[in-house]
Every structure is written in structure tokens, then in C-alpha cells.
Design a protein around this motif. Structure first.
Motif, mmCIF file in Angstrom:
data_model
loop_
_atom_site.group_PDB
_atom_site.id
_atom_site.type_symbol
_atom_site.label_atom_id
_atom_site.label_comp_id
_atom_site.label_asym_id
_atom_site.label_seq_id
_atom_site.Cartn_x
_atom_site.Cartn_y
_atom_site.Cartn_z
ATOM 1 N N LEU A 208 48.233 39.491 34.330
ATOM 2 C CA LEU A 208 49.277 38.613 34.872
ATOM 3 C C LEU A 208 49.640 39.010 36.304
ATOM 4 O O LEU A 208 49.853 38.143 37.156
ATOM 5 C CB LEU A 208 50.512 38.641 33.974
ATOM 6 N N ARG A 209 49.684 40.306 36.588
ATOM 7 C CA ARG A 209 49.981 40.761 37.955
ATOM 8 C C ARG A 209 48.876 40.323 38.926
ATOM 9 O O ARG A 209 49.159 39.924 40.054
ATOM 10 C CB ARG A 209 50.156 42.269 38.002
ATOM 11 N N GLU A 210 47.628 40.409 38.484
ATOM 12 C CA GLU A 210 46.513 39.970 39.323
ATOM 13 C C GLU A 210 46.606 38.480 39.631
ATOM 14 O O GLU A 210 46.352 38.055 40.765
ATOM 15 C CB GLU A 210 45.177 40.274 38.648
ATOM 16 N N VAL A 211 46.995 37.682 38.646
ATOM 17 C CA VAL A 211 47.149 36.239 38.847
ATOM 18 C C VAL A 211 48.269 35.973 39.842
ATOM 19 O O VAL A 211 48.112 35.163 40.780
ATOM 20 C CB VAL A 211 47.411 35.519 37.510
ATOM 21 N N ILE A 212 49.381 36.656 39.688
ATOM 22 C CA ILE A 212 50.513 36.473 40.614
ATOM 23 C C ILE A 212 50.116 36.864 42.023
ATOM 24 O O ILE A 212 50.387 36.140 43.001
ATOM 25 C CB ILE A 212 51.744 37.293 40.136
ATOM 26 N N ASN A 213 49.446 38.004 42.153
ATOM 27 C CA ASN A 213 48.986 38.446 43.491
ATOM 28 C C ASN A 213 48.008 37.468 44.090
ATOM 29 O O ASN A 213 48.025 37.190 45.300
ATOM 30 C CB ASN A 213 48.392 39.844 43.410
ATOM 31 N N GLY A 214 47.104 36.908 43.276
ATOM 32 C CA GLY A 214 46.152 35.910 43.760
ATOM 33 C C GLY A 214 46.852 34.655 44.226
ATOM 34 O O GLY A 214 46.490 34.068 45.268
ATOM 35 N N LEU A 215 47.881 34.223 43.508
ATOM 36 C CA LEU A 215 48.638 33.036 43.914
ATOM 37 C C LEU A 215 49.408 33.273 45.204
ATOM 38 O O LEU A 215 49.505 32.397 46.062
ATOM 39 C CB LEU A 215 49.596 32.616 42.786
ATOM 40 N N ARG A 216 49.957 34.474 45.341
ATOM 41 C CA ARG A 216 50.671 34.811 46.578
ATOM 42 C C ARG A 216 49.733 34.822 47.778
ATOM 43 O O ARG A 216 50.127 34.485 48.893
ATOM 44 C CB ARG A 216 51.369 36.156 46.440
ATOM 45 N N ALA A 217 48.493 35.216 47.539
ATOM 46 C CA ALA A 217 47.521 35.319 48.618
ATOM 47 C C ALA A 217 47.101 33.936 49.123
ATOM 48 O O ALA A 217 46.596 33.797 50.234
ATOM 49 C CB ALA A 217 46.287 36.096 48.173
ATOM 50 N N LEU A 218 47.311 32.912 48.329
ATOM 51 C CA LEU A 218 46.944 31.554 48.748
ATOM 52 C C LEU A 218 47.920 31.119 49.800
ATOM 53 O O LEU A 218 47.906 30.437 50.656
ATOM 54 C CB LEU A 218 46.985 30.582 47.569
#
Length: 124
Positions: free
Chosen positions: A114-124
């Protein structure tokens, strides 16, 4: 009065208390009965040693044909979920039903995913 008969008041409905339906038991013999688990009949004959109440037979009749969720069984039989779990435990012990856990119950995402998904979304 036989065990198979229920006490019923025409205006009030069944007057047998839930703990009497479960024969005073509050816990199922099978701890794995989840609210969303699916209950289905096995199709095996009722063993000679089985002492099935009216509620056991109603439960078997309701799940006949297709599997039903434990919560759905409780709602249809108008019984508390705890009582239904006790009755299902009895039927499991006699081999008359099978209980399947909901698909994906153990496949919930981990915190790191879940943290990886959140970080990936923030990176967009």
C-alpha cells in the motif's frame, strides 16, 4: 412435547429463546465460521446418531441447491448469527455441510504494498 415441535404464539411468533435453540451453547465447535463464509450441503445422508432439531433441518433446507453466506442464513432463519454458527458447527460435525471461506480473505494487501502504491501515485 417432542424436540421437533416449536412453541409458537400466533401473534408473537416463536417463543423459544435463542439459547434454547442452541441448547445453551454459545460457541460453535468450528471456530472458522465467518459471516461471509459460504455454506453448502455435502449431500451425505443424515447419520443415525445425529440429533437434528427443527432449526437444523430448516438450515439444511435453506442451503440446499446452492451455497449461502452465513449472514444470509441467519437473516432467513431469523436467528442471531451466534446461534447459526452453533447450528452450523453441529452440521459440520455430522458432515452434512461444508463451509468455504470467502475468496480473497487471506489475500489482503500488505502495508508495504500500500505504501508503494501511495508513493507511486504521489510521483505522478
Amino acid at each position: 412435547m417432542s424436540r421437533e415441535q416449536e412453541w409458537v404464539d400466533e401473534e408473537a411468533g416463536p417463543v423459544v429463546r435463542p439459547y434454547a435453540v442452541a441448547r445453551g451453547r454459545t460457541r460453535s465447535s468450528s471456530p472458522s465460521i465467518d459471516l461471509l463464509a459460504t455454506v453448502a450441503p455435502t449431500g451425505l445422508p443424515v447419520p443415525g446418531k445425529a440429533e437434528l432439531s427443527v432449526q437444523h433441518r430448516r438450515l439444511l433446507a435453506f442451503v440446499a441447491g446452492r451455497g449461502r453466506a452465513v449472514a444470509e442464513v441467519a437473516a432467513e432463519l431469523n436467528l442471531p448469527v451466534g446461534v447459526v454458527r452453533v447450528l452450523l458447527g453441529d452440521l459440520l460435525d455430522y458432515g452434512l455441510v461444508q463451509v468455504r471461506m470467502p475468496v480473497g480473505k487471506g489475500a489482503s494487501p500488505t502495508e508495504s504494498l500500500l505504501r508503494e502504491v501511495i508513493n507511486g501515485l504521489r510521483a505522478l
